[in-house]
Enzyme design. Structure first.
Site, PDB file in Angstrom:
ATOM      1  N   GLY A 156       0.730  -1.273   0.152  1.00 28.94           N
ATOM      2  CA  GLY A 156       0.180   0.208   0.047  1.00 28.94           C
ATOM      3  C   GLY A 156       0.786   1.361   0.000  1.00 28.94           C
ATOM      4  O   GLY A 156       0.208   2.308  -0.013  1.00 28.94           O
ATOM      5  N   GLU A 197       4.237  -6.307   1.189  1.00 25.63           N
ATOM      6  CA  GLU A 197       3.717  -6.578  -0.188  1.00 25.63           C
ATOM      7  C   GLU A 197       3.466  -5.410  -0.968  1.00 25.63           C
ATOM      8  O   GLU A 197       2.373  -5.247  -1.455  1.00 25.63           O
ATOM      9  CB  GLU A 197       2.428  -7.358   0.052  1.00 25.63           C
ATOM     10  N   PRO A 198       4.343  -4.726  -1.367  1.00 21.72           N
ATOM     11  CA  PRO A 198       4.126  -3.565  -2.147  1.00 21.72           C
ATOM     12  C   PRO A 198       4.112  -3.822  -3.574  1.00 21.72           C
ATOM     13  O   PRO A 198       4.884  -4.685  -4.154  1.00 21.72           O
ATOM     14  CB  PRO A 198       5.574  -2.743  -1.921  1.00 21.72           C
ATOM     15  N   GLY A 199       2.875  -3.249  -4.390  1.00 19.55           N
ATOM     16  CA  GLY A 199       2.619  -3.309  -5.576  1.00 19.55           C
ATOM     17  C   GLY A 199       2.857  -1.907  -6.301  1.00 19.55           C
ATOM     18  O   GLY A 199       3.966  -1.801  -6.975  1.00 19.55           O
ATOM     19  N   ARG A 208      -7.848   3.727 -14.383  1.00 23.81           N
ATOM     20  CA  ARG A 208      -7.999   4.102 -13.044  1.00 23.81           C
ATOM     21  C   ARG A 208      -9.067   5.518 -12.878  1.00 23.81           C
ATOM     22  O   ARG A 208      -9.726   5.609 -11.908  1.00 23.81           O
ATOM     23  CB  ARG A 208      -6.693   4.368 -12.618  1.00 23.81           C
ATOM     24  N   TYR A 261     -11.553   4.954 -10.255  1.00 18.72           N
ATOM     25  CA  TYR A 261     -11.590   5.488  -8.760  1.00 18.72           C
ATOM     26  C   TYR A 261     -11.546   6.786  -8.831  1.00 18.72           C
ATOM     27  O   TYR A 261     -11.255   7.480  -8.008  1.00 18.72           O
ATOM     28  CB  TYR A 261     -10.199   4.933  -8.487  1.00 18.72           C
ATOM     29  N   CYS A 296     -17.069   4.916 -26.073  1.00 21.29           N
ATOM     30  CA  CYS A 296     -18.374   5.594 -25.928  1.00 21.29           C
ATOM     31  C   CYS A 296     -19.038   5.332 -24.778  1.00 21.29           C
ATOM     32  O   CYS A 296     -19.813   4.649 -24.491  1.00 21.29           O
ATOM     33  CB  CYS A 296     -19.223   4.965 -27.225  1.00 21.29           C
ATOM     34  N   GLU A 297     -18.471   6.147 -23.943  1.00 20.88           N
ATOM     35  CA  GLU A 297     -18.831   6.286 -22.592  1.00 20.88           C
ATOM     36  C   GLU A 297     -18.772   7.720 -21.986  1.00 20.88           C
ATOM     37  O   GLU A 297     -17.410   8.223 -22.295  1.00 20.88           O
ATOM     38  CB  GLU A 297     -18.191   5.445 -21.447  1.00 20.88           C
ATOM     39  N   TYR A 307      -1.256  -1.020 -12.236  1.00 12.37           N
ATOM     40  CA  TYR A 307      -2.965  -1.116 -12.250  1.00 12.37           C
ATOM     41  C   TYR A 307      -3.240  -0.352 -13.578  1.00 12.37           C
ATOM     42  O   TYR A 307      -4.248   0.211 -13.861  1.00 12.37           O
ATOM     43  CB  TYR A 307      -3.516  -0.561 -11.007  1.00 12.37           C
TER      44      TYR A 307
END
Ligand SMILES: *Cc1c(COP(=O)(O)O)cnc(C)c1O
Length: 413
Positions: A227, A270-272, A309, A313, A343-344, A372
């Site tokens: 995190g 556990e860094p991503g 993203r 988010y 198309c959104e 991500y």
């Protein structure tokens, strides 16, 4: 900061316009030096006790990037059989893979057991399943610490309302199941959420997990989760995660635990995101600019299928504008909304953002896309997924994933 790509020499002297022409857009561009620096930094979070940083590969599973993690001494966390297979293919030995799934089938769990990969069970039901498949085995359990942190409700993974882990009140049940199947609880792990810049909530969660750890006698490892954040507002001079300060404050917490436990188990994190986010940008082409009701829209080929993203988010990604290979100065800014080609109406990269005026043919360079980013790409609107290139330490450019084609999509029918 005026320009991250200039200050970091992101393209290592190469002309981004020529790169865009050669490989096409949208294009994920990675910088090997930056990736290695971050992976090396997480490997050294704890030096006083046995420690490994487990790169959480869901952030980015490109096999060439996994190989960099292997070389930098990171172990890895996998969430699925697919991620385990990527890691094995990249050359990771089974001892360096930790399987941290949730709600998996017996077949998926058996795959990890069959390959001798340490597995963490996310619920009592999954621990029961594990026991029935691997009597007498060694296993880990994921604890829900009852607290969480993160940049968005969707990425807070600890806490009373989330689906993850086993709550403290059920620890006696863990021991019951373990004794039924003669299992050794060799590890406990947690993950409170993603993208915090203030170390305090994480440090609190470490103390809390270590308090819980005292109830487990046979621990080979304690895993604090990932995190660590990165500054997504770097062009506005947002500060980096205070790694040195964090390390200094972590050590006495570990000292205290080791004294009480009587020995030091292996500590893990556990860094991503931290490992990979800043090591990538997306180059996209501005195809059309228009003015609707007083608003200026710069339309690019970086749709939500390429980078989800911002739509998913409401995430911020800094954007630099490149014209004829040069970063356009940020002296004169004008409010623009940067969109993709999907198309959104939610297909927005940046809303009402002061940016240098964008023109057709410019490149939009979106920063901090290594985590991500590609791993969440989709083929929505039947748009094949983009290519990825790596700018290597020696300045050479390597295609590390070819662009998907319509034929690739057709092949499934
Ligand atoms: C996603 C995830 C991570 C990595 O989170 P980052 O915010 O990218 O560091 C670590 N552990 C678990 C269990 C995860 O699901």
């Amino acid at each position: 900061m005026n320009s991250f790509i200039e200050q970091s020499n992101f393209f290592e002297g190469k002309d981004p316009e020529r790169i865009a022409q050669e490989y096409g857009t949208p294009l994920y561009v990675y910088n090997e030096n930056i990736l290695r620096t971050r992976m090396d930094a997480v490997a050294k979070v704890i030096t006083k006790y046995p420690y490994t940083a487990n790169y959480s590969v869901k952030a980015n599973t490109n096999i060439h990037i996994l190989k960099l993690a292997l070389e930098e001494g990171n172990n890895c966390d996998a969430m699925s059989v697919g991620e385990i297979q990527m890691l094995l293919k990249a050359g990771f030995p089974k001892e360096r893979i930790f399987f941290v799934p949730n709600n998996v089938s017996a077949e998926e769990m058996q795959f990890a057991i069959g390959h001798g990969i340490m597995t963490s069970c996310d619920s009592l039901a999954q621990l029961e399943l594990y026991g029935s498949l691997n009597k007498g085995g060694k296993v880990a359990v994921r604890i829900n610490p009852g607290v969480g942190a993160g940049h968005h409700e969707k990425v807070v993974t600890g806490g009373k309302k989330t689906k993850f882990g086993i709550s403290e009140e059920f620890i006696p049940k863990i021991f019951e199941i373990a004794s039924k199947y003669n299992l050794t609880i060799a590890g406990i792990n947690q993950h409170i959420g993603s993208l915090f810049m203030d170390p305090q909530p994480y440090l609190d969660a470490v103390s809390n997990l270590l308090r819980i750890a005292l109830q487990f006698k046979d621990l080979e490892f304690v895993d604090f989760g990932g995190g660590y954040g990165i500054p997504y507002h770097k062009l506005d001079d947002e500060a980096v995660f205070p790694m040195e300060d964090f390390k200094k404050r972590l050590e006495p917490i570990l000292d205290d635990f080791v004294a009480k436990y009587g020995r030091a188990p292996l500590f893990k994190s556990e860094p991503g995101r931290f490992c990979v986010a800043e090591g990538s940008v997306i180059l996209g082409r501005v195809h059309a600019v228009k003015h609707n009701n007083g608003k200026t829209f710069a339309g690019t080929d970086i749709g939500m299928n390429v980078l989800v993203r911002p739509s998913m988010y409401d995430s911020w990604h800094d954007i630099e504008v490149i014209r004829e290979g040069k970063v356009v100065s940020s002296d004169n800014l004008m409010e623009q909304t940067v969109t993709g080609n999907i198309c959104e109406s939610g297909d927005l990269l940046a809303k009402d953002r002061p940016l240098p005026e964008m023109k057709r043919g410019d490149l939009a360079c979106v920063l901090d896309t290594g985590a991500y980013g590609w791993s969440m790409c989709s083929t929505y609107n039947s748009r094949p997924r983009p290519a990825e290139i790596l700018i290597c330490k020696d300045g050479s450019v390597k295609l590390i994933r070819r662009r998907e084609t319509i034929e690739d999509l057709m092949r499934l029918f």
